[in-house]
Each structure stands twice: as structure tokens, then as C-alpha cells.
Design a protein around this motif. Structure first.
Motif, mmCIF file in Angstrom:
data_model
loop_
_atom_site.group_PDB
_atom_site.id
_atom_site.type_symbol
_atom_site.label_atom_id
_atom_site.label_comp_id
_atom_site.label_asym_id
_atom_site.label_seq_id
_atom_site.Cartn_x
_atom_site.Cartn_y
_atom_site.Cartn_z
ATOM 1 N N ARG A 100 0.836 -1.205 0.000
ATOM 2 C CA ARG A 100 0.000 0.000 0.000
ATOM 3 C C ARG A 100 0.872 1.257 0.000
ATOM 4 O O ARG A 100 0.571 2.229 -0.712
ATOM 5 N N CYS A 101 1.952 1.245 0.775
ATOM 6 C CA CYS A 101 2.876 2.389 0.775
ATOM 7 C C CYS A 101 3.487 2.595 -0.606
ATOM 8 O O CYS A 101 3.591 3.729 -1.094
ATOM 9 N N VAL A 102 3.920 1.499 -1.241
ATOM 10 C CA VAL A 102 4.556 1.594 -2.559
ATOM 11 C C VAL A 102 3.557 2.114 -3.595
ATOM 12 O O VAL A 102 3.894 2.970 -4.430
ATOM 13 N N LEU A 103 2.329 1.629 -3.555
ATOM 14 C CA LEU A 103 1.311 2.073 -4.507
ATOM 15 C C LEU A 103 0.981 3.554 -4.307
ATOM 16 O O LEU A 103 0.808 4.300 -5.283
ATOM 17 N N THR A 104 0.890 3.971 -3.058
ATOM 18 C CA THR A 104 0.605 5.385 -2.777
ATOM 19 C C THR A 104 1.751 6.267 -3.273
ATOM 20 O O THR A 104 1.525 7.335 -3.856
ATOM 21 N N PHE A 105 2.983 5.817 -3.050
ATOM 22 C CA PHE A 105 4.127 6.568 -3.568
ATOM 23 C C PHE A 105 4.092 6.645 -5.092
ATOM 24 O O PHE A 105 4.340 7.706 -5.676
ATOM 25 N N ALA A 121 9.965 -2.506 -11.986
ATOM 26 C CA ALA A 121 10.954 -1.906 -11.083
ATOM 27 C C ALA A 121 11.099 -2.718 -9.802
ATOM 28 O O ALA A 121 12.207 -2.925 -9.302
ATOM 29 N N LEU A 122 9.989 -3.214 -9.265
ATOM 30 C CA LEU A 122 10.038 -3.982 -8.025
ATOM 31 C C LEU A 122 10.607 -5.384 -8.252
ATOM 32 O O LEU A 122 11.182 -5.979 -7.332
ATOM 33 N N TRP A 123 10.438 -5.908 -9.461
ATOM 34 C CA TRP A 123 11.001 -7.220 -9.774
ATOM 35 C C TRP A 123 12.499 -7.116 -10.053
ATOM 36 O O TRP A 123 13.269 -8.032 -9.747
ATOM 37 N N ALA A 124 12.937 -5.992 -10.577
ATOM 38 C CA ALA A 124 14.338 -5.839 -10.977
ATOM 39 C C ALA A 124 15.267 -5.705 -9.778
ATOM 40 O O ALA A 124 16.467 -5.999 -9.888
ATOM 41 N N GLU A 125 14.763 -5.226 -8.632
ATOM 42 C CA GLU A 125 15.622 -5.047 -7.469
ATOM 43 C C GLU A 125 14.822 -5.315 -6.195
ATOM 44 O O GLU A 125 13.596 -5.274 -6.214
ATOM 45 N N ASP A 126 15.530 -5.593 -5.110
ATOM 46 C CA ASP A 126 14.806 -5.883 -3.872
ATOM 47 C C ASP A 126 14.168 -4.613 -3.334
ATOM 48 O O ASP A 126 14.522 -3.490 -3.718
ATOM 49 N N LEU A 127 13.209 -4.785 -2.429
ATOM 50 C CA LEU A 127 12.412 -3.656 -1.951
ATOM 51 C C LEU A 127 13.258 -2.646 -1.189
ATOM 52 O O LEU A 127 13.019 -1.437 -1.278
ATOM 53 N N TRP A 128 14.275 -3.100 -0.437
ATOM 54 C CA TRP A 128 15.139 -2.161 0.287
ATOM 55 C C TRP A 128 15.861 -1.232 -0.692
ATOM 56 O O TRP A 128 15.910 -0.020 -0.472
ATOM 57 N N THR A 129 16.393 -1.798 -1.772
ATOM 58 C CA THR A 129 17.081 -0.979 -2.769
ATOM 59 C C THR A 129 16.113 -0.014 -3.441
ATOM 60 O O THR A 129 16.431 1.165 -3.656
ATOM 61 N N PHE A 130 14.918 -0.501 -3.779
ATOM 62 C CA PHE A 130 13.898 0.340 -4.404
ATOM 63 C C PHE A 130 13.550 1.522 -3.502
ATOM 64 O O PHE A 130 13.539 2.689 -3.944
ATOM 65 N N ILE A 131 13.271 1.252 -2.234
ATOM 66 C CA ILE A 131 12.890 2.321 -1.293
ATOM 67 C C ILE A 131 14.044 3.295 -1.080
ATOM 68 O O ILE A 131 13.857 4.523 -1.072
ATOM 69 N N ALA A 132 15.255 2.762 -0.918
ATOM 70 C CA ALA A 132 16.415 3.633 -0.677
ATOM 71 C C ALA A 132 16.674 4.545 -1.874
ATOM 72 O O ALA A 132 16.953 5.739 -1.714
ATOM 73 N N ARG A 133 16.584 3.987 -3.077
ATOM 74 C CA ARG A 133 16.882 4.786 -4.281
ATOM 75 C C ARG A 133 15.865 5.909 -4.456
ATOM 76 O O ARG A 133 16.239 7.060 -4.724
ATOM 77 N N TRP A 134 14.587 5.587 -4.303
ATOM 78 C CA TRP A 134 13.579 6.622 -4.487
ATOM 79 C C TRP A 134 13.541 7.601 -3.319
ATOM 80 O O TRP A 134 13.144 8.760 -3.492
ATOM 81 N N SER A 135 13.987 7.159 -2.148
ATOM 82 C CA SER A 135 14.038 8.075 -0.994
ATOM 83 C C SER A 135 15.077 9.166 -1.192
ATOM 84 O O SER A 135 14.935 10.275 -0.667
ATOM 85 N N GLN A 137 15.600 10.617 -4.000
ATOM 86 C CA GLN A 137 14.981 11.612 -4.876
ATOM 87 C C GLN A 137 13.798 12.297 -4.210
ATOM 88 O O GLN A 137 13.516 13.466 -4.470
ATOM 89 N N PHE A 138 13.096 11.559 -3.345
ATOM 90 C CA PHE A 138 11.921 12.116 -2.653
ATOM 91 C C PHE A 138 12.103 11.895 -1.148
ATOM 92 O O PHE A 138 11.417 11.070 -0.537
ATOM 93 N N PRO A 139 13.033 12.637 -0.526
ATOM 94 C CA PRO A 139 13.396 12.363 0.878
ATOM 95 C C PRO A 139 12.274 12.625 1.873
ATOM 96 O O PRO A 139 12.311 12.082 2.988
ATOM 97 N N TYR A 140 11.293 13.435 1.519
ATOM 98 C CA TYR A 140 10.241 13.783 2.472
ATOM 99 C C TYR A 140 8.894 13.139 2.128
ATOM 100 O O TYR A 140 7.879 13.502 2.704
ATOM 101 N N ASN A 141 8.897 12.206 1.197
ATOM 102 C CA ASN A 141 7.635 11.571 0.822
ATOM 103 C C ASN A 141 7.108 10.726 1.990
ATOM 104 O O ASN A 141 7.812 9.837 2.483
ATOM 105 N N PRO A 142 5.878 10.985 2.458
ATOM 106 C CA PRO A 142 5.372 10.267 3.641
ATOM 107 C C PRO A 142 5.179 8.767 3.404
ATOM 108 O O PRO A 142 5.332 7.969 4.334
ATOM 109 N N SER A 143 4.846 8.368 2.176
ATOM 110 C CA SER A 143 4.653 6.944 1.889
ATOM 111 C C SER A 143 5.974 6.189 1.960
ATOM 112 O O SER A 143 6.042 5.070 2.489
ATOM 113 N N LEU A 144 7.041 6.785 1.435
ATOM 114 C CA LEU A 144 8.353 6.152 1.526
ATOM 115 C C LEU A 144 8.836 6.115 2.980
ATOM 116 O O LEU A 144 9.455 5.133 3.409
#
Length: 248
Positions: A100-105, A121-135, A137-144
Motif C-alpha cells: 500500500r505504501c509503494v502504490l501510494t508513492f 521496477a520492483l522485480w528488478a531489485e529488492d524492496l530495500w534498494t527500491f525504497i532507498a533509491r527513491w528516498s 529523490q523524494f526524501p520527504y515523501n510520507p509513503s516512503l
């Protein structure tokens, strides 16, 4: 002579359901028999019809489910999609909560081309890497931020793996065609009147493959719940075969 007809649990056939004028109708149509009958009856001249067939080749429509989160409460819409992806888990469980957090983001940032783009994107890398990379770019996003906090919970590794494996199905080329962004079936563009019908048409391979069969469960659940959020609720026609006439 024995003939086969398809009727709903209330005893009405498809055409009685259509003539009842109760708004858009969704038809569970294994192997496409009702789709063929619909066009042979010339109803296609009166009704706007779509057909969704994820996992299959051939001519069929697409449905941008991720795009349907626009114009509704995003939190509610994301919860519907996350629950559809993991229907056997409570909404409060870690896996659907992370999803739900990922979809909202994804809805917030607009960086993904529909559910297939996000799934790839989620299949290409693990969720920790996905969240860290997008964080970054969007450091204050509440969903991330919420996702990062959830990844500290016990069982996060299993939840992240479950999401990645589920996204593998949606990253498959035959499936991405059905859920790609762009023209096609769209709840936001439905007219506020009857005369609209959507066929969900698995073939025998889909009925025998648990992964592909789950796609139709996902679509049906999302359709009924998202259409209600869009104030265009669908009537579900879930037929069973009935033999009529006498054996020769």
C-alpha cells in the motif's frame, strides 16, 4: 436436444441481466463463450464492450489499474489494489501494508508507466534498494517514510520477497499488455448509464495455472471495489452452465 445456457445464481441469463439496466456489468466468462454469444446477438451495436485477458495472446483491451487511483481517495484505492494483490492476507499484515505504501508513492510521484512499470521496477531489485533509491529523490515523501519504518519490522524480509515474486507475474510481457497505461478500459471515463459490459475471459490454461487464475481474482476484486470508489459500481454476472431440453 440438450443445449447449454449460462445463468446467474438468481436464475437470470446474461441478456435478462443486461435488460435490467442496473448499470455496468462485469461478466466472468471462462473460455469466451459468452463473449462470442454477445457479438452474435448483435448486442455490440447497442452496448460498449471490453474484454480483459491477462496472460494471453490475441486482441483484447487494457486496464490501467494504477491510473484508477487518481480522482479517488488514494489511501483507499491503494488499499484495494494491495488487498487484491494479496487476497489471503489481512489488510493490516506487513506485506499488503508495504505494498500500500509503494502504490501510494507511485501515485504521488507519477514516475511509473502503470502497474507494469511499477512491477518491473520492483522485480528488478529488492524492496530495500527500491525504497532507498527513491528516498534519495523524494526524501520527504510520507509513503516512503512509512515503508522505511515497516521494513524495520520482524518479517520484513519475507514480505519484501512476497512482493517481488508477486510483481514477477505482472512484469511478464503477456500480462503487462493488459495493465499498461494508455487508452483502453477506464473507470473514470464510464458514462453514468447502462449499456457498458466488461468480459473477464480466461482460457483453459489460465484456469489450470494458479498464477494466471489469481490474475482474474485480482481483477474482479479490484473492479468491484474501485468502481464503487468511482461511484460507478459494477454488477457482477458470475454464471453457471445449465442444460436445457431433452437428451436425444
Amino acid at each position: 436436444m440438450m443445449t447449454k445456457n449460462w445463468v446467474a445464481p438468481d436464475g437470470r441469463d446474461l441478456y435478462a441481466t443486461l435488460e435490467a439496466g442496473q448499470g455496468p456489468v462485469a461478466v466472468l466468462d471462462p473460455c469466451g463463450e459468452l463473449w462470442a454469444q454477445f457479438w452474435l446477438s448483435n448486442r455490440g451495436e447497442e452496448w460498449r464492450a471490453w474484454r480483459l485477458m491477462p496472460g494471453l495472446d490475441g486482441i483484447h483491451d487494457s486496464w490501467d489499474i494504477l491510473g484508477e487511483l487518481q480522482d479517488v481517495n488514494v489511501s483507499e484505492g491503494a488499499a484495494v489494489v494491495a488487498s487484491g494483490l494479496f487476497p489471503l492476507m489481512p489488510q493490516a499484515a506487513l506485506t499488503p501494508s508495504l505494498m500500500r505504501c509503494v502504490l501510494t508513492f507511485a501515485d504521488d510521484c507519477g514516475q511509473f508507466c502503470g502497474l507494469p512499470g511499477l512491477a518491473t521496477a520492483l522485480w528488478a531489485e529488492d524492496l530495500w534498494t527500491f525504497i532507498a533509491r527513491w528516498s534519495r529523490q523524494f526524501p520527504y515523501n510520507p509513503s516512503l517514510k512509512s515503508a522505511r519504518e515497516l521494513l524495520t519490522h520482524e518479517g520484513a524480509g519475507e514480505a519484501a520477497l512476497a512482493i517481488r515474486l508477486r510483481m514477477m507475474t505482472f512484469a511478464h510481457p503477456h500480462v503487462t499488455r493488459t495493465f499498461q497505461a494508455g487508452p483502453g478500459f477506464n473507470l473514470r471515463r464510464l458514462r453514468r448509464q447502462p449499456g457498458q459490459i466488461l468480459f473477464l475471459t480466461p482460457d483453459i490454461r489460465c484456469l489450470e495455472d494458479p498464477e494466471l487464475k489469481a490474475l482474474y481474482t485480482f481483477m474482479t476484486q479490484c473492479l468491484l471495489q474501485l468502481s464503487a470508489l468511482h461511484s460507478q459500481p459494477f454488477t457482477l454476472f458470475q454464471p453457471v452452465p445449465v442444460q436445457t431440453g431433452e437428451a436425444s
